[in-house]
Design an enzyme around this catalytic site. Structure first.
Site, mmCIF file in Angstrom:
data_model
loop_
_atom_site.group_PDB
_atom_site.id
_atom_site.type_symbol
_atom_site.label_atom_id
_atom_site.label_comp_id
_atom_site.label_asym_id
_atom_site.label_seq_id
_atom_site.Cartn_x
_atom_site.Cartn_y
_atom_site.Cartn_z
ATOM 1 N N ARG A 1 -41.898 94.887 -53.760
ATOM 2 C CA ARG A 1 -41.221 95.199 -52.506
ATOM 3 C C ARG A 1 -42.203 95.880 -51.568
ATOM 4 O O ARG A 1 -43.077 96.627 -52.019
ATOM 5 C CB ARG A 1 -40.054 96.179 -52.736
ATOM 6 C CG ARG A 1 -38.775 95.541 -53.199
ATOM 7 C CD ARG A 1 -38.131 94.727 -52.077
ATOM 8 N NE ARG A 1 -36.910 94.090 -52.512
ATOM 9 C CZ ARG A 1 -36.840 92.901 -53.115
ATOM 10 N NH1 ARG A 1 -37.926 92.201 -53.341
ATOM 11 N NH2 ARG A 1 -35.675 92.399 -53.459
ATOM 12 N N GLU B 1 -41.314 94.421 -43.315
ATOM 13 C CA GLU B 1 -41.333 92.970 -43.108
ATOM 14 C C GLU B 1 -40.063 92.541 -42.366
ATOM 15 O O GLU B 1 -39.023 93.189 -42.518
ATOM 16 C CB GLU B 1 -41.461 92.235 -44.463
ATOM 17 C CG GLU B 1 -40.309 92.433 -45.401
ATOM 18 C CD GLU B 1 -40.569 91.801 -46.782
ATOM 19 O OE1 GLU B 1 -41.615 92.038 -47.377
ATOM 20 O OE2 GLU B 1 -39.665 91.067 -47.217
ATOM 21 N N HIS C 1 -43.055 86.674 -48.346
ATOM 22 C CA HIS C 1 -42.013 86.982 -49.343
ATOM 23 C C HIS C 1 -41.429 85.689 -49.936
ATOM 24 O O HIS C 1 -40.234 85.425 -49.834
ATOM 25 C CB HIS C 1 -40.897 87.845 -48.710
ATOM 26 C CG HIS C 1 -40.112 88.615 -49.725
ATOM 27 N ND1 HIS C 1 -39.547 89.848 -49.462
ATOM 28 C CD2 HIS C 1 -39.792 88.338 -51.019
ATOM 29 C CE1 HIS C 1 -38.914 90.280 -50.547
ATOM 30 N NE2 HIS C 1 -39.039 89.382 -51.496
HETATM 31 C C1 DGY Z 1 -35.918 89.122 -55.216
HETATM 32 O O1 DGY Z 1 -35.126 88.346 -55.738
HETATM 33 O O2 DGY Z 1 -35.757 90.340 -55.222
HETATM 34 C C2 DGY Z 1 -37.102 88.496 -54.594
HETATM 35 O O3 DGY Z 1 -37.852 89.428 -53.891
HETATM 36 C C3 DGY Z 1 -36.643 87.372 -53.703
HETATM 37 O O4 DGY Z 1 -37.683 86.516 -53.425
#
Ligand code: DGY
Length: 339
Positions: A242, A271, A289
């Site tokens: 993240r 982001e 992402h």
């Molecule tokens: C999630 O599922 O948390 C991922 O970051 C999505 O791509």
């Protein structure tokens, strides 16, 4: 005939998945990507019985205030830092996420970033596409990267995705170190050929450091200037977890000043904006992402999200048993209030 319950889907989804949802629900699905403001989100959620939301939709106490209709919020993602699960639980709303189905695809992508950043694939491609190769007299020692095979892989956060990344390292003959809140069972450590070390040791020893931990307030800037200073100058940092786990401004300084060789980043603080200093550096591979974005996995995530909605709302073969709830106790309260 009684009206079908209503579901709002905040992002465009695969038409066949929406069709399956329509068998049980009156579906309102967004046709284009749009970042909903808190007020828009509040208004949308007020008019439906269930919602399928994305990671950009922040469902918190303020958004839920005064909502007496909503029963289910299904998140399209395994990470759920966009959901205030306590607030949802207090409001008697079931929340779900999409674990497991994306583990292997995200592990694949972490490796894509390791390989691309370590061997300078994107920078070399940009140079080639810009037409610099002909006439450049490219030298034997141009475009040197660092080897991946035989090096030390460090994994911070050894959940399912971290384990998937570790298992792949066997084929590259790497030594695998990890740091985690708790030690993995010995059988799993053996299967991953992974050794638990302190965070400090991990920072000092890793040639490739991959971050796979969930975003929590405690994990904000887990990698900042002091941690980057402890890493090898030849190291490569990869973040598929993240934004906010890494201090992006400090990372840009470390990359620019040669305190770190390279980075591969799929997630960013704030982001979809990306720190301008990262945008201008050649030794960082950036992606928007997309670690879980394989055809098979994004379909599986969408399917799992709507399976949760269908089952939680009492439809289908698994009626009453949503597969991946985050606050299953809410359903006991529903049952108690019906009795
Ligand atoms: C999630 O599922 O948390 C991922 O970051 C999505 O791509």
């Amino acid at each position: 005939m009684t009206a079908k319950p209503k579901v709002w889907v905040s992002r465009p989804l695969f038409p066949d998945v929406l069709a399956r949802l329509s068998e049980h629900f009156d579906v309102e699905a967004e046709a284009v990507e749009h970042r909903h403001t808190p007020d828009e989100l509040k208004r949308k959620l007020a008019g439906v019985d269930a919602a399928v939301v994305g990671l950009a939709d922040r469902v918190d106490a303020a958004v839920l205030e005064g909502n007496h209709r909503l029963k289910v919020v299904a998140n399209l993602g395994v990470g759920f830092n966009n959901l205030d699960v306590d607030a949802l639980t207090r409001a008697g709303i079931l929340a779900s996420n999409t674990p497991e189905v994306l583990t292997e695809s995200v592990a694949d992508f972490a490796w894509a970033l390791m390989l691309a950043a370590g061997r300078r694939v994107n920078a070399a491609e940009r140079w080639l596409r810009a037409g610099h190769w002909p006439g450049s007299h490219m030298r034997f020692d141009d475009w040197l990267g660092g080897d991946i095979h035989g090096r030390t892989l460090g994994i911070l956060g050894m959940g399912r995705i971290g384990q998937g990344i570790a298992r792949r390292a066997f084929g590259f003959d790497m030594r695998v170190l990890y740091h985690n809140r708790s030690r993995l069972p010995e059988t799993v450590e053996r299967e991953c050929h992974a050794t638990l070390v302190s965070k400090d040791e991990l920072l000092r020893q890793a040639d490739f450091l991959v971050l796979v931990l969930p975003f929590t307030p405690e994990n904000r800037h887990v990698i900042g200037a002091p941690e980057l200073a402890r890493m090898k100058r030849s190291a490569v940092l990869v973040n598929v977890a993240r934004g906010g786990i890494v201090d992006d401004a400090a990372l840009a300084v470390a990359l620019r000043e040669g305190h770190l060789a390279a980075a591969g980043l799929d997630v960013f603080e704030g982001e979809p904006s990306v720190h301008p200093d990262l945008m201008s550096l050649e030794n960082v591979v950036l992606s928007p992402h997309i670690a879980s974005a394989s055809e098979e996995t994004r379909r599986a995530m969408a399917d799992l999200a709507i399976d949760n909605v269908i089952a939680a709302m009492g439809f289908g073969e698994s009626a009453g048993k949503p597969p991946t709830p985050l606050n299953p106790a809410v359903m006991n309260r529903w049952a108690a209030s019906k009795a």
